[in-house]
Design an enzyme around this catalytic site. Structure first.
Site, PDB file in Angstrom:
ATOM      1  N   LYS A   1      29.230 -68.238  -3.441  1.00  0.00           N
ATOM      2  CA  LYS A   1      30.031 -67.387  -4.327  1.00  0.00           C
ATOM      3  C   LYS A   1      29.865 -65.944  -3.908  1.00  0.00           C
ATOM      4  O   LYS A   1      29.027 -65.631  -3.255  1.00  0.00           O
ATOM      5  CB  LYS A   1      29.649 -67.705  -5.834  1.00  0.00           C
TER       6      LYS A   1
ATOM      7  N   HIS B   1      25.247 -72.343  -8.049  1.00  0.00           N
ATOM      8  CA  HIS B   1      23.800 -72.554  -7.986  1.00  0.00           C
ATOM      9  C   HIS B   1      23.510 -73.076  -9.385  1.00  0.00           C
ATOM     10  O   HIS B   1      22.225 -73.571  -9.611  1.00  0.00           O
ATOM     11  CB  HIS B   1      22.988 -71.423  -7.687  1.00  0.00           C
TER      12      HIS B   1
ATOM     13  N   LYS C   1      20.362 -76.578 -10.997  1.00  0.00           N
ATOM     14  CA  LYS C   1      19.334 -76.148 -12.138  1.00  0.00           C
ATOM     15  C   LYS C   1      19.240 -77.981 -12.874  1.00  0.00           C
ATOM     16  O   LYS C   1      20.326 -78.338 -13.214  1.00  0.00           O
ATOM     17  CB  LYS C   1      19.795 -75.364 -13.272  1.00  0.00           C
TER      18      LYS C   1
ATOM     19  N   GLU D   1      20.637 -61.815 -19.688  1.00  0.00           N
ATOM     20  CA  GLU D   1      19.683 -61.368 -18.599  1.00  0.00           C
ATOM     21  C   GLU D   1      18.989 -60.185 -18.985  1.00  0.00           C
ATOM     22  O   GLU D   1      19.556 -59.253 -19.709  1.00  0.00           O
ATOM     23  CB  GLU D   1      20.487 -61.266 -17.282  1.00  0.00           C
TER      24      GLU D   1
ATOM     25  N   ASP E   1      31.706 -62.484 -12.270  1.00  0.00           N
ATOM     26  CA  ASP E   1      30.402 -62.463 -11.711  1.00  0.00           C
ATOM     27  C   ASP E   1      29.993 -63.772 -12.492  1.00  0.00           C
ATOM     28  O   ASP E   1      29.075 -64.791 -11.722  1.00  0.00           O
ATOM     29  CB  ASP E   1      29.361 -61.274 -11.915  1.00  0.00           C
TER      30      ASP E   1
ATOM     31  N   HIS F   1      29.472 -69.691 -13.461  1.00  0.00           N
ATOM     32  CA  HIS F   1      28.413 -70.330 -14.069  1.00  0.00           C
ATOM     33  C   HIS F   1      28.546 -70.816 -15.542  1.00  0.00           C
ATOM     34  O   HIS F   1      28.290 -71.896 -15.919  1.00  0.00           O
ATOM     35  CB  HIS F   1      27.288 -69.494 -14.034  1.00  0.00           C
TER      36      HIS F   1
ATOM     37  N   LYS G   1      23.924 -58.209 -18.871  1.00  0.00           N
ATOM     38  CA  LYS G   1      22.810 -57.759 -18.094  1.00  0.00           C
ATOM     39  C   LYS G   1      22.099 -56.816 -19.099  1.00  0.00           C
ATOM     40  O   LYS G   1      22.771 -56.126 -20.011  1.00  0.00           O
ATOM     41  CB  LYS G   1      23.353 -56.904 -16.998  1.00  0.00           C
TER      42      LYS G   1
HETATM   43  C1  BG6 Z   1      24.635 -64.909  -9.807  1.00  0.00           C
HETATM   44  C2  BG6 Z   1      25.164 -63.567 -10.098  1.00  0.00           C
HETATM   45  O1  BG6 Z   1      25.457 -65.689  -9.344  1.00  0.00           O
HETATM   46  O2  BG6 Z   1      23.943 -65.383 -10.874  1.00  0.00           O
HETATM   47  C3  BG6 Z   1      23.813 -62.550 -10.721  1.00  0.00           C
HETATM   48  O3  BG6 Z   1      25.774 -62.786  -9.273  1.00  0.00           O
HETATM   49  C4  BG6 Z   1      23.295 -63.196 -11.909  1.00  0.00           C
HETATM   50  O4  BG6 Z   1      24.454 -61.299 -11.209  1.00  0.00           O
HETATM   51  C5  BG6 Z   1      22.779 -64.433 -11.382  1.00  0.00           C
HETATM   52  O5  BG6 Z   1      22.173 -62.446 -12.025  1.00  0.00           O
HETATM   53  C6  BG6 Z   1      22.033 -65.343 -12.545  1.00  0.00           C
HETATM   54  O6  BG6 Z   1      21.691 -66.671 -12.042  1.00  0.00           O
HETATM   55  P1  BG6 Z   1      20.357 -67.112 -12.851  1.00  0.00           P
HETATM   56  O7  BG6 Z   1      20.116 -68.413 -12.125  1.00  0.00           O
HETATM   57  O8  BG6 Z   1      19.154 -66.302 -12.787  1.00  0.00           O
HETATM   58  O9  BG6 Z   1      20.743 -67.499 -14.041  1.00  0.00           O
END
Ligand code: BG6
Length: 501
Positions: free
Chosen positions: A160, A190, A194, A228, A247, A252, A352
């Site tokens: 991505k 990604h 998980k 986050e 993002d 996600h 964030k």
């Molecule tokens: C990424 C985003 O795809 O996923 C980031 O670009 C984000 O900004 C991250 O921090 C979060 O991934 P995870 O696995 O830490 O939840």
């Protein structure tokens, strides 16, 4: 999915475009190391870094080794300590191809490497800046490297961001599909790597229990949160042009929504699973501009504190415009127009620099239909939640009311739960292990099909369009859980966010 006794993947040459970038050292190499530890890589798997910086296999290997060793202390997914013998066997597989992504000579050299193998299998992993996705794909096609007629497989992995809106995602899909077939494309999200995300489907569809209440008769609403604690770190330039919605949401958060809301697939094959996901994302109601504004909240973190530590505001971060209007927090209300979910709002939020790191799905059930104990403190039954925590404390918990022991009728919240760590011995993993293994074995179930991606963008496009001409970006102090307006999105519906953590 990787498990003990899983057979090693077939031999292949894995070309990592963008070899000197962050993704390769932070995630892909640790994942390959873990796959090698688990005996899942074929003896003849070769890993070739491709990038324009002149380098050698040795220097490439050293850089990756040093990074792994530095992360010994236990960065996410990193091995607890580097097993030097294991590393040596992995280092032998490494090679490096210096080459410009725009130069056909690079592709010719790649072709020569593949021609020297017995198997002819190749994966081209585009861990590059997105502007190279179409360029590289087109050149791979032109050089004949995507042609499978001689027997070996040829696959392309795309990271991505996959487009920045519906039109650009459609254009990218069209460009890829000109030179390869959908079967050859592995679009990565990604989150699908998980374990806890994959487990949502197993929980729902391998236990008869869940289906009996998994619908609008019993579920009041669903909350999906990805909070986050980190800020934008070193990614200010990318993030400022992207924002929290692009993002995190069409990719996600929608993956989580799809796992919770999709219908049972007819089979656990790639097409059946992805077909159901495409349907449910496609059923998200497109809001009018007015409703898109009403049902969305944007926030941006200002300076704040975590404990004694001062945290800078977003606009003070490196490579961020000092007058930026980019959102670092977003909360949305979406409706899914199908029989199962009609009338059940899905509230999504991500931000964030929030107070805690917590990715979770909270399913809120309708309360008991009437006040059974009318003359007691129990007069207003509270709703029950099922919390599915994706990270960091992986597991699932039902939130119930119980009677506190004693002569009086007093209730207390109790939990009925399953924590991964109590049942499984989880070896360190980055989440990319399963995805790389599945790509090597040709299983596309956990990868996004063109329609999954486009339906995701189609559902967020009304928010992007509405924000282009209206709405406000609310400030929230770094270290806190988003702006007050994010809470109002629920309180106006007489609901509230499930507590984080
Ligand atoms: C990424 C985003 O795809 O996923 C980031 O670009 C984000 O900004 C991250 O921090 C979060 O991934 P995870 O696995 O830490 O939840």
């Amino acid at each position: 999915m990787t498990a003990q006794k899983t057979p090693a993947a077939p031999p292949c040459t894995l070309f990592l475009f963008g070899a000197s970038g962050d993704l390769v050292k932070r995630l892909l190499m640790p994942a390959l190391y873990n796959l090698s530890r688990d005996g899942l890589l074929d003896r003849n798997l070769r890993i070739v870094g491709v990038d324009h910086n002149a380098s050698t296999a040795e220097a490439f290997g050293e850089r990756l080794h040093d990074f792994l060793a530095e992360r010994d202390a236990g960065g996410e997914g990193a091995p607890k300590s580097v097993d030097e013998k294991l590393w040596a066997s992995l280092a032998k597989r490494l090679d490096y191809q210096t080459g410009d992504f725009l130069d056909m000579a690079t592709y010719q050299a790649i072709g020569e490497r593949i021609a020297k193998t017995d198997h002819g299998n190749a994966i081209f992993y585009l861990a590059t800046s997105p502007r190279f996705f179409p360029e590289v794909a087109q050149r791979l096609g032109e050089a004949g490297l995507l042609d499978e007629s001689a027997g070996g497989f040829r696959r392309v992995v795309i990271e991505k961001p996959f487009g920045t809106d519906l039109a650009s995602a459609q254009a990218l899909n069209a460009c890829l599909l000109k030179v390869m077939s959908e079967r050859q494309i592995y679009r990565i999200d990604h989150y699908l790597g998980k374990e806890t995300v994959q487990n949502i489907l197993v929980s729902r569809f391998s236990n008869g229990l869940f289906e009996s209440f998994w619908n609008n008769h019993y579920i009041d609403h669903v909350q999906i949160t990805a909070a986050e604690t980190v800020g934008v770190e070193t990614r200010g330039a990318f993030y400022d042009g992207t924002g929290a919605l692009r993002d995190m949401v069409p990719n996600h958060l929608f993956q989580l929504l799809a796992m919770v809301a999709m219908e049972p697939p007819a089979a656990f094959g790639a097409d059946a699973v992805r077909g159901e996901k495409a349907k449910v994302i496609g059923a998200i109601r497109p809001w009018s501009s007015k409703l898109a504004l009403k049902n969305s909240v944007r926030g941006q973190y200002a300076a704040g504190k975590r404990g004694d530590k001062d945290l800078p505001g977003y606009r003070e971060e490196d490579n961020v415009d000092s007058a930026s209007q980019t959102e670092t927090y977003v909360a949305l209300k979406v409706m899914i127009d199908n029989w199962r979910w009609a009338g059940v709002p899905f509230y999504l939020r991500t931000g964030k620099r929030m107070s805690v790191r917590d990715t979770e799905i909270a399913i809120c059930f309708k309360p008991a239909p009437y006040a059974q104990f009318r003359d007691s403190a129990l007069a207003r039954p509270k709703p029950n939640y099922l919390k599915i925590q994706i990270q960091p404390n992986e597991g699932m918990w039902f939130d119930l009311q119980a009677k506190r022991p004693g002569p009086e009728l007093i209730t207390q919240n109790v939990e009925l739960g399953f924590a991964y760590k109590d049942f499984f011995n989880m070896t360190p993993a980055t989440g990319y292990e399963t995805l790389i293994y599945d790509c090597l074995t040709g299983d596309q179930t956990l990868f996004q099909r063109a329609d999954n991606i486009e339906n995701g963008w189609r559902a967020v496009q009304p928010f992007l369009d509405a924000w282009a001409s209206g709405g406000e970006v609310h400030e929230y102090p770094a270290g806190e859980d988003g702006p007050e307006a994010g809470n109002e999105l629920l309180t106006r519906d007489k609901r509230e966010w499930h507590g984080l953590g």
